[in-house]
Design a protein around this motif. Structure first.
Motif, PDB file in Angstrom:
ATOM      1  N   GLN A 144       3.967  -3.080  -3.019  1.00 26.54           N
ATOM      2  CA  GLN A 144       2.986  -2.265  -2.314  1.00 26.54           C
ATOM      3  C   GLN A 144       2.603  -1.036  -3.135  1.00 26.54           C
ATOM      4  OE1 GLN A 144       4.852  -1.526   1.420  1.00 26.54           O
ATOM      5  NE2 GLN A 144       4.917  -3.693   1.946  1.00 26.54           N
ATOM      6  N   LEU A 163      -1.163  -0.110  -4.347  1.00 24.13           N
ATOM      7  CA  LEU A 163      -1.871   1.099  -3.954  1.00 24.13           C
ATOM      8  C   LEU A 163      -2.519   1.787  -5.138  1.00 24.13           C
ATOM      9  CD1 LEU A 163       0.619   2.544  -1.319  1.00 24.13           C
ATOM     10  CD2 LEU A 163      -1.626   1.555  -0.886  1.00 24.13           C
ATOM     11  N   ILE A 191      -5.242  -3.344  -0.587  1.00 24.47           N
ATOM     12  CA  ILE A 191      -4.565  -3.207   0.695  1.00 24.47           C
ATOM     13  C   ILE A 191      -3.513  -4.291   0.803  1.00 24.47           C
ATOM     14  CG2 ILE A 191      -4.841  -3.195   3.195  1.00 24.47           C
ATOM     15  CD1 ILE A 191      -7.736  -2.363   2.761  1.00 24.47           C
ATOM     16  N   SER A 243      -4.481   2.223   7.072  1.00 24.91           N
ATOM     17  CA  SER A 243      -3.550   3.063   6.340  1.00 24.91           C
ATOM     18  C   SER A 243      -3.399   4.412   7.027  1.00 24.91           C
ATOM     19  CB  SER A 243      -4.048   3.275   4.904  1.00 24.91           C
ATOM     20  OG  SER A 243      -5.232   4.068   4.906  1.00 24.91           O
ATOM     21  N   SER A 244      -2.367   5.140   6.645  1.00 23.50           N
ATOM     22  CA  SER A 244      -2.147   6.466   7.229  1.00 23.50           C
ATOM     23  C   SER A 244      -3.304   7.401   6.899  1.00 23.50           C
ATOM     24  CB  SER A 244      -0.827   7.053   6.719  1.00 23.50           C
ATOM     25  OG  SER A 244      -0.852   7.189   5.302  1.00 23.50           O
ATOM     26  N   GLU A 265       3.055   4.627   7.654  1.00 20.72           N
ATOM     27  CA  GLU A 265       2.465   4.146   6.404  1.00 20.72           C
ATOM     28  C   GLU A 265       1.190   3.356   6.667  1.00 20.72           C
ATOM     29  OE1 GLU A 265       3.639   0.596   3.576  1.00 20.72           O
ATOM     30  OE2 GLU A 265       4.934   2.334   3.189  1.00 20.72           O
ATOM     31  N   ARG A 266       1.260   2.462   7.642  1.00 17.67           N
ATOM     32  CA  ARG A 266       0.085   1.674   8.021  1.00 17.67           C
ATOM     33  C   ARG A 266       0.376   0.995   9.356  1.00 17.67           C
ATOM     34  NH1 ARG A 266       2.929  -1.536   4.630  1.00 17.67           N
ATOM     35  NH2 ARG A 266       3.322  -3.675   5.372  1.00 17.67           N
ATOM     36  N   ARG A 280       6.979   5.107   7.032  1.00 19.17           N
ATOM     37  CA  ARG A 280       7.125   5.424   5.615  1.00 19.17           C
ATOM     38  C   ARG A 280       8.566   5.258   5.149  1.00 19.17           C
ATOM     39  NH1 ARG A 280       2.774   7.954   3.418  1.00 19.17           N
ATOM     40  NH2 ARG A 280       1.258   8.880   4.838  1.00 19.17           N
TER      41      ARG A 280
END
Length: 743
Positions: A37, A41, A46, A68-69, A145-146, A172
């Motif tokens: 991940q 990023l 994604i 996402s955040s 985080e998402r 997270r």
């Protein structure tokens, strides 16, 4: 001490040591997945874990939306319910009469009734930990985080009760360097919020972290009888976690959490007047004259332990152990008048222990995940149905103990460089024991809810019964890469939602209630395209689906003909078919301007709906007069984002979002007094970020046109119940200012 007792002891120690109230359990994603991940990023890709392994959103052959955040921050999304206006064909609402109970529907499949013992139709996961009960599940968005939304049955990998889909709340990971974030907010209705989070490595092996969130807000309205705030918010949440990495191939995370929601009880707005004192239709839809009281408390807490072992470059072993418990004490005034015409004092409590083992394999052409799952849970409660006009109270109490066992596997094989086949299956067995008690008392409230002088009149239900349910849920899919940037897929999957016992069941009026009700089954067929074009400046995802829905569980509550009681029954009403379309996209018009959109269409129709008629004691097919609840035919969202560099390295971002939903029904029977007509919501956010990205200041406006729209209701139009047709409304126009600092 068994595993469940050990986790319960750890929960007590963790939450006591924290001296916090906390948001739901946070475990970590797989260490190998986290590495993938991070790399993704850096390229703007994604990454999701919809198939229990890290994959690009554009490569996974599943209808999934990911947020996402950063995207959630820019939109000013307060909690999970905000996602229903950005993901297609999804409804996430605060339950009627509640502040933090979640009602979820995806593609027409879900469960509105949050009473103990009923199973949700959309699964909620916090870092792979299954949250079995809807109470306390309206998660505030912080330190995330998402969030992923998986649409359609997810029975193979996510198991029971994901026949509509699944929502994954991913928190997270702790960082390798000390970091801290503080966020304060102030807004309309005297909104005050404080969110603190941070983590620090103690050495090369151990890191500790935590988060605390405090949410305070006056009500959108008032209880004009008591003067109390109505639709207010009073929540404290938090989380503590420890991550241990004794070697580069082994990882452990232990997390404890707790949430305290002391917001006032939420009562409905009368949509229809009657001759009762205080029953007129109030001008402000957020006001009430409820006489039952304003006390309400919801406490949820949990602890989890994640262990991961990278055996080699191809094989990972994972264990996820979790324990959760919750308690709700509330008062619901169905009639919303000063008199106890139809009042419901209630309490719910639940606990769950879950254990999951996974084996993940990643080869050149073969990827696979297999595992075992176990759940041991109890849901219990009691409530009075106070019929003040008859001076009667009906006490209902009971519990459901559930043990669930499952084994699953999902394998994907690259037949060629462009063609892949995926096969999966899950066997689930649920063992349930239900206890239901129901009795009628003369007086306002029963002895259980504070009236020792109530006179016992009649026992309506008293039984204990066991049932087991089992199902194999397969999945098969083919996906083909037409080009490097365009993929198509077709799939079939089956979903299974467990059967159970009606906790309100009246054995006098409906003797068959002691037999319980059967599971739901959904067979879903889906075809989709996912593409990126013009050097990835345009992304388009399309899905078409058809579902064959059998055994749908529907709760019906009707007056008993003699007018002294209310009969409840949960029926497997028959069958239905659901088909629809979904389109999601994003285009980068210029480096500073982008647009994203989502459009959903759902066409749902009952083919058979068997209704039990109390008069004739017969089932009759009323499919032509029944509709799907919480399922708008059309829904969509358009979001425009403009970012400008201010010259000193700082940026300002303007985000405008418009969400549309066509009309929808509150229940299976259409009700013009309650059903919501089509509406649109307009939001606008302006966010400034410093060059170092340490400071961020934002202003977020929600529902700028101040649209009044219903999200739930009660429908008891009979005179005995005071013509109690009441509705609950979504938030009005609000403006919130935020300041955030990170280091």
């Amino acid at each position: 001490m068994n595993a469940r007792q050990a986790m319960k002891a750890l929960l007590a120690a963790g939450t006591a040591g924290a001296a916090l109230s906390v948001a739901p359990v946070a475990s970590a994603q797989a260490q190998g997945q986290a590495t993938a991940q991070t790399a993704a990023l850096d390229t703007g890709e994604i990454v999701v874990t919809a198939r229990r392994r890290a994959e690009s959103l554009q490569d996974v052959p599943v209808a999934v939306s990911a947020f996402s955040s950063e995207d959630l921050d820019m939109r000013g999304a307060p909690d999970l319910t905000a996602l229903q206006y950005t993901a297609p064909n999804m409804t996430l609402q605060v339950a009627r009469g509640s502040n933090s109970t979640l009602i979820a529907f995806i593609r027409g499949v879900g469960q509105q009734d949050p009473l103990w013992g009923f199973e949700p139709g959309v699964g909620l996961y916090v870092d792979d930990v299954y949250i079995a009960r809807p109470q306390g599940a309206v998660l505030d968005i912080f330190d995330v985080e998402r969030i992923e939304v998986l649409r359609g049955p997810q029975g193979t990998l996510y198991g029971r009760n994901t026949i509509g889909g699944a929502v994954k709340y991913v928190t997270r990971r702790l960082g390798s360097e000390p970091n801290f974030k503080a966020r304060v907010a102030y807004g309309t209705y005297d909104q005050k919020e404080l969110v603190l989070s941070g983590d620090v490595p103690l050495n090369d092996v151990i890191s500790v972290g935590g988060a605390l969130a405090v949410y305070k807000r006056d009500g959108y309205g008032k209880n004009l009888l008591t003067g109390a705030e109505h639709y207010n918010k009073d929540v404290v949440s938090g989380r503590l976690s420890v991550e241990i990495t004794p070697s580069e191939n082994f990882f452990i995370r232990i997390a404890a959490d707790r949430t305290d929601d002391d917001s006032n009880a939420r009562h409905g707005h009368r949509e229809v007047a009657s001759l009762l004192p205080g029953s007129d239709v109030l001008d402000d839809v957020y006001d009430t004259r409820a006489g039952i009281g304003d006390d309400n408390e919801v406490i949820t807490k949990g602890v989890s332990m994640l262990m991961e072992w990278n055996v080699n470059d191809a094989v990972m072993l994972k264990s996820i152990t979790a324990y959760r418990e919750g308690r709700t004490d509330t008062d619901i005034d169905f009639d919303s008048t000063p008199l106890p015409i139809l009042d419901i004092p209630a309490y719910y409590k639940d606990d769950q222990f879950t254990q999951e083992f996974q084996v993940l394999y990643t080869g050149n052409r073969l990827q696979a995940v297999a595992g075992l799952f176990f759940l041991d849970g109890t849901a219990a409660g009691a409530f009075d149905t106070v019929l003040g006009a008859a001076n009667l109270s009906i006490l209902t109490s009971g519990s459901v103990d559930t043990k669930s066992y499952a084994a699953f596997a999902d394998v994907s094989y690259d037949i060629t460089d462009r063609l892949s086949l995926s096969l999966g299956g899950r066997y689930t067995r649920d063992e349930k024991e239900g206890e239901v008690f129901r009795a009628t008392y003369l007086g306002i409230r029963s002895p259980v809810f504070g009236n020792p002088n109530a006179i016992f009149l009649e026992q309506r239900t008293d039984y204990s019964r066991k049932r087991s349910f089992e199902e194999f849920t397969p999945r098969i899919g083919l996906n083909y890469d037409f080009t490097d940037d365009l993929m198509g897929y077709v799939s079939y999957s089956r979903g299974f939602k467990s059967g159970g016992f009606d906790m309100r069941g009246d054995a006098v009026a409906t003797p068959q209630t002691v037999e319980g009700y059967d599971p739901e089954i959904v067979d879903s067929y889906e075809a989709g395209l996912k593409g990126s074009f013009f050097d990835h400046r345009l992304m388009l995802n399309f899905a078409a689906f058809y579902a064959d829905y059998k055994g749908q569980q529907v709760t019906t509550q009707v007056p008993i003909p003699d007018g002294t009681n209310i009969a409840s029954f949960v029926d497997n009403v028959g069958s239905s078919r659901i088909w629809g379309l979904e389109l999601e996209g994003r285009v980068v018009v210029t480096p500073n301007f982008s647009a994203s959109w989502a459009v959903g269409y759902t066409n749902a129709k009952f083919k058979e709906f068997l209704f039990y008629d109390l008069g004739s004691k017969q089932y009759i097919d009323v499919a032509d007069t029944r509709v799907f609840q919480n399922t708008p035919k059309w829904n969509g969202n358009l979001t425009l984002t403009y970012t400008r560099d201010l010259g000193d390295g700082s940026t300002i971002t303007l985000t405008q979002s418009t969400a549309y939903r066509s009309g929808y029904h509150m229940f299976e029977v259409a009700s013009p007094q309650l059903d919501q007509k089509k509406f649109a919501l307009v939001d606008l956010s302006l966010v400034w970020a410093s060059a170092s990205n340490r400071w961020q200041v934002g202003v977020h406006g929600k529902n700028l046109t101040d649209k009044k729209y219903r999200i739930g209701g009660y429908n008891f139009p009979d005179d005995l119940y005071g013509n109690s047709v009441t509705a609950f409304y979504g938030p009005p126009l609000t403006v919130t200012g935020t300041v955030e600092y990170r280091f």
